[in-house]
Write an enzyme that holds these catalytic residues in place. Structure first.
Site, short mmCIF file in Angstrom:
data_model
loop_
_atom_site.label_atom_id
_atom_site.label_comp_id
_atom_site.label_asym_id
_atom_site.label_seq_id
_atom_site.Cartn_x
_atom_site.Cartn_y
_atom_site.Cartn_z
N GLU A 69 0.77 -1.24 -0.05
CA GLU A 69 -0.08 -0.06 0.13
C GLU A 69 0.87 1.37 -0.06
O GLU A 69 2.05 1.34 0.78
CB GLU A 69 -0.88 0.07 1.18
N CYS A 96 -5.43 -2.79 2.88
CA CYS A 96 -5.21 -2.56 4.21
C CYS A 96 -6.31 -2.87 5.05
O CYS A 96 -7.05 -3.93 5.22
CB CYS A 96 -4.65 -1.44 4.46
N LYS A 134 -9.61 2.52 -2.24
CA LYS A 134 -9.87 1.77 -1.03
C LYS A 134 -11.04 2.40 -0.60
O LYS A 134 -11.41 3.53 -0.41
CB LYS A 134 -8.71 2.17 -0.20
#
Length: 266
Positions: A44, A144, A110
């Site tokens: 990330e 994540c 995300k």
């Protein structure tokens, strides 16, 4: 070419804080050491570390970092992916980018933004899951903190009223702090078991500019939750080849997915 196997290379590395060019140079060097791979996975925010300086660090999709990904992809004949800070239409995104050797780019923004670091104050969330195809594998990329939200990653789709698996591999790129490594491992295994899919998590090592420590623990997990590969806590590069047939055999033999609950995300 066997279209039912997939060679994936994981890069578990320290990142140089908010220093794009130094990180790109580092990854160029690392990639040059890898034998043929279908897919190279960077962590990330691989070009900056997990920074909240979105305004200062953001790039457009035509800027240096995406161009660098496309150049590496073409040169190495491998898909290159990872997340970085992108500005589009006045919004900032923590965007997972999938750069293909043919020059095409696909992306996922995300969805779950890490409020404990004020990511939700500095970035806009994505809403759409994407499924990417390579060598007969369907891959669902996530980033994540998305790992904590099983409804969003649930491996079901309806086609003509019939339930089926949407993906074969759930892929997480992360900057997941060492303080919560127990959560990382347990959740990756849970995602594999409940979704009857391979799961790969690629995390960084080292300490970032906010003095947060990371211990890697990048791993490859099979559809029964078994850890196939574990990179431990040192920087390194790992290539693994996944085979789709054991996954298909297992899903046919143990079709728990047929009893999945139906729901709609809002």
């Amino acid at each position: 070419e066997n279209t039912m196997s997939l060679t994936i290379t994981l890069f578990q590395t320290d990142l140089i804080w908010e220093s794009k060019q130094l990180n790109l140079n580092h990854f160029t060097e690392q990639m040059s050491t890898v034998a043929q791979s279908d897919l190279m996975v960077l962590p990330e925010m691989f070009s900056t570390g997990f920074s909240m300086q979105s305004e200062q660090l953001a790039e457009s999709m035509d800027d240096k970092t995406v161009q660098w990904m496309l150049a590496r992809s073409a040169e190495l004949d491998s898909i290159v992916c990872g997340s970085l800070i992108i500005k589009e239409s006045g919004n900032f995104y923590n965007r997972f980018i999938w750069a293909q050797p043919d020059g095409n780019v696909q992306f996922y923004d995300k969805r779950h933004l890490f409020r404990m670091s004020e990511e939700h104050q500095n970035y806009s969330p994505g809403h759409q899951k994407i499924i990417l195809d390579i060598n007969g594998f369907k891959i669902c990329p996530q980033v994540c903190y998305d790992l904590r939200f099983p409804v969003f990653s649930r491996n079901t789709q309806r086609i003509d009223g019939k339930l089926s698996a949407a993906y074969d591999l759930l892929l997480y790129v992360a900057n997941w702090p060492a303080a919560r490594f127990t959560h990382w491992r347990a959740l990756l295994q849970a995602r594999a078991i409940e979704n009857q899919a391979y799961v790969i998590g690629v995390n960084r090592v080292g300490t970032d500019g906010n003095d947060i420590a990371y211990r890697g623990d990048s791993c490859v997990i099979d559809h029964q939750g078994e850890i196939v590969e574990d990179m431990g806590n040192q920087a390194g590069i790992l290539s693994v080849t996944l085979d789709k047939s054991p996954l298909e055999v297992y899903r046919a033999k143990f079709p728990a997915w047929k009893d999945a609950d139906q729901y709609q995300l809002i």
